[in-house]
Write a protein that holds these residues in place. Structure first.
Motif, short mmCIF file in Angstrom:
data_model
loop_
_atom_site.label_atom_id
_atom_site.label_comp_id
_atom_site.label_asym_id
_atom_site.label_seq_id
_atom_site.Cartn_x
_atom_site.Cartn_y
_atom_site.Cartn_z
N VAL A 68 66.74 -7.31 29.38
CA VAL A 68 65.96 -6.09 29.58
C VAL A 68 65.40 -5.66 28.23
O VAL A 68 66.06 -5.80 27.21
N ARG A 69 64.16 -5.18 28.25
CA ARG A 69 63.58 -4.58 27.04
C ARG A 69 63.26 -3.13 27.36
O ARG A 69 62.95 -2.78 28.49
N PHE A 70 63.38 -2.29 26.34
CA PHE A 70 63.19 -0.85 26.54
C PHE A 70 62.96 -0.17 25.20
O PHE A 70 63.21 -0.73 24.14
N ARG A 71 62.50 1.05 25.26
CA ARG A 71 62.39 1.94 24.11
C ARG A 71 63.29 3.13 24.37
O ARG A 71 63.42 3.57 25.52
N VAL A 72 63.92 3.65 23.34
CA VAL A 72 64.76 4.83 23.49
C VAL A 72 63.85 6.03 23.71
O VAL A 72 62.87 6.23 22.97
N ALA A 73 64.15 6.83 24.73
CA ALA A 73 63.36 8.02 25.05
C ALA A 73 64.15 9.25 24.60
O ALA A 73 64.83 9.89 25.40
N ALA A 74 64.12 9.51 23.31
CA ALA A 74 64.82 10.66 22.74
C ALA A 74 63.89 11.37 21.76
O ALA A 74 62.92 10.77 21.27
N LYS A 75 64.22 12.59 21.45
CA LYS A 75 63.38 13.45 20.61
C LYS A 75 62.93 12.79 19.31
O LYS A 75 61.76 12.76 18.99
N ASP A 76 63.85 12.24 18.53
CA ASP A 76 63.52 11.68 17.22
C ASP A 76 63.40 10.15 17.22
O ASP A 76 63.36 9.54 16.15
N ALA A 77 63.35 9.55 18.41
CA ALA A 77 63.30 8.08 18.48
C ALA A 77 61.91 7.58 18.09
O ALA A 77 60.90 8.21 18.39
N ASP A 78 61.91 6.44 17.40
CA ASP A 78 60.62 5.84 17.08
C ASP A 78 60.19 4.97 18.26
O ASP A 78 60.79 5.01 19.32
N ASP A 79 59.20 4.15 18.06
CA ASP A 79 58.64 3.35 19.15
C ASP A 79 59.20 1.93 19.18
O ASP A 79 58.59 1.04 19.76
N THR A 80 60.37 1.72 18.58
CA THR A 80 60.96 0.39 18.51
C THR A 80 61.26 -0.14 19.91
O THR A 80 61.80 0.57 20.75
N LEU A 81 60.92 -1.40 20.14
CA LEU A 81 61.20 -2.07 21.40
C LEU A 81 62.50 -2.86 21.23
O LEU A 81 62.60 -3.71 20.34
N PHE A 82 63.49 -2.55 22.05
CA PHE A 82 64.78 -3.23 21.99
C PHE A 82 64.89 -4.23 23.12
O PHE A 82 64.38 -3.99 24.21
N GLU A 83 65.55 -5.34 22.85
CA GLU A 83 65.82 -6.34 23.88
C GLU A 83 67.32 -6.58 23.90
O GLU A 83 67.94 -6.72 22.85
N HIS A 84 67.87 -6.61 25.11
CA HIS A 84 69.31 -6.76 25.26
C HIS A 84 69.61 -7.59 26.50
O HIS A 84 68.91 -7.48 27.51
N ARG A 85 70.66 -8.39 26.42
CA ARG A 85 71.09 -9.16 27.59
C ARG A 85 71.56 -8.18 28.66
O ARG A 85 72.28 -7.23 28.38
N LEU A 86 71.15 -8.42 29.90
CA LEU A 86 71.52 -7.57 31.02
C LEU A 86 72.96 -7.89 31.43
O LEU A 86 73.31 -9.05 31.62
N SER A 87 73.79 -6.87 31.53
CA SER A 87 75.16 -7.05 32.02
C SER A 87 75.18 -7.15 33.53
O SER A 87 75.84 -8.01 34.10
#
Length: 170
Positions: A68-87
């Motif tokens: 899964v890839r996603f961006r953190v949706a938080a107040k001070d989060a930047d636009d970094t795209l994270f990729e993580h193995r799906l559990s």
């Protein structure tokens, strides 16, 4: 015989003391080392799993595995795209806040959310916890720590306190 009982009690005492939970407030700071951020989290004993506010969530395959890839949706989060193995994919019941007609029961909508294993630091304790990804940007706290994660941290929640653990130290 009494000295033997006293000795056994002293030997068992550390084991009993080790089982005591750490007391945290209703809200705490939690560091997510893999994300590189410290977020304000709501400690929620009524929720089963932890949830991280995420956007642009996209499932994909890599080397035959689900990711899964996603961006953190938080107040001070930047636009970094994270990729993580799906559990796994979780099924979450979303209950309607209001009743429709007087005789109707509350409706329960089931949504599927991707779940990843993320390392978290709470106080001075680091654990790997299952976290589902969903857009929580309309909530005050981008991270929700549910009952499973609280068990991992051997935590108890004192709802009358806030930020008792201070900034994460791991």
């Amino acid at each position: 015989m009494k000295p033997l009982i006293a000795l056994l009690a002293l030997v068992a005492l550390p084991a009993v003391a080790a089982k005591e939970p750490t007391l945290y407030g209703r809200y705490e700071y939690v560091r997510l080392p893999e994300i590189g951020q410290t977020l304000k989290a709501k400690m929620d004993t009524g929720a089963l799993t932890a949830s991280l506010s995420a956007k642009d969530i996209e499932l994909f395959k890599r080397d035959g595995e689900e990711w899964v890839r996603f961006r953190v949706a938080a107040k001070d989060a930047d636009d970094t795209l994270f990729e993580h193995r799906l559990s796994r994919m979780s099924k979450i019941k979303n209950r309607a806040d209001e009743l429709g007609e007087e005789d109707e029961a509350p409706s329960a909508e089931i949504s599927k959310r991707p779940v990843v294993d993320l390392e978290m630091c709470l106080g001075g304790t680091k654990r790997t916890v299952e976290v589902n990804l969903t857009d929580r940007s309309s909530f005050n706290y981008p991270l929700l720590i549910g009952a499973k994660a609280l068990r991992e941290f051997k935590a108890a929640v004192y709802p009358g306190r806030k930020f008792t653990a201070g900034k994460p130290q791991c």
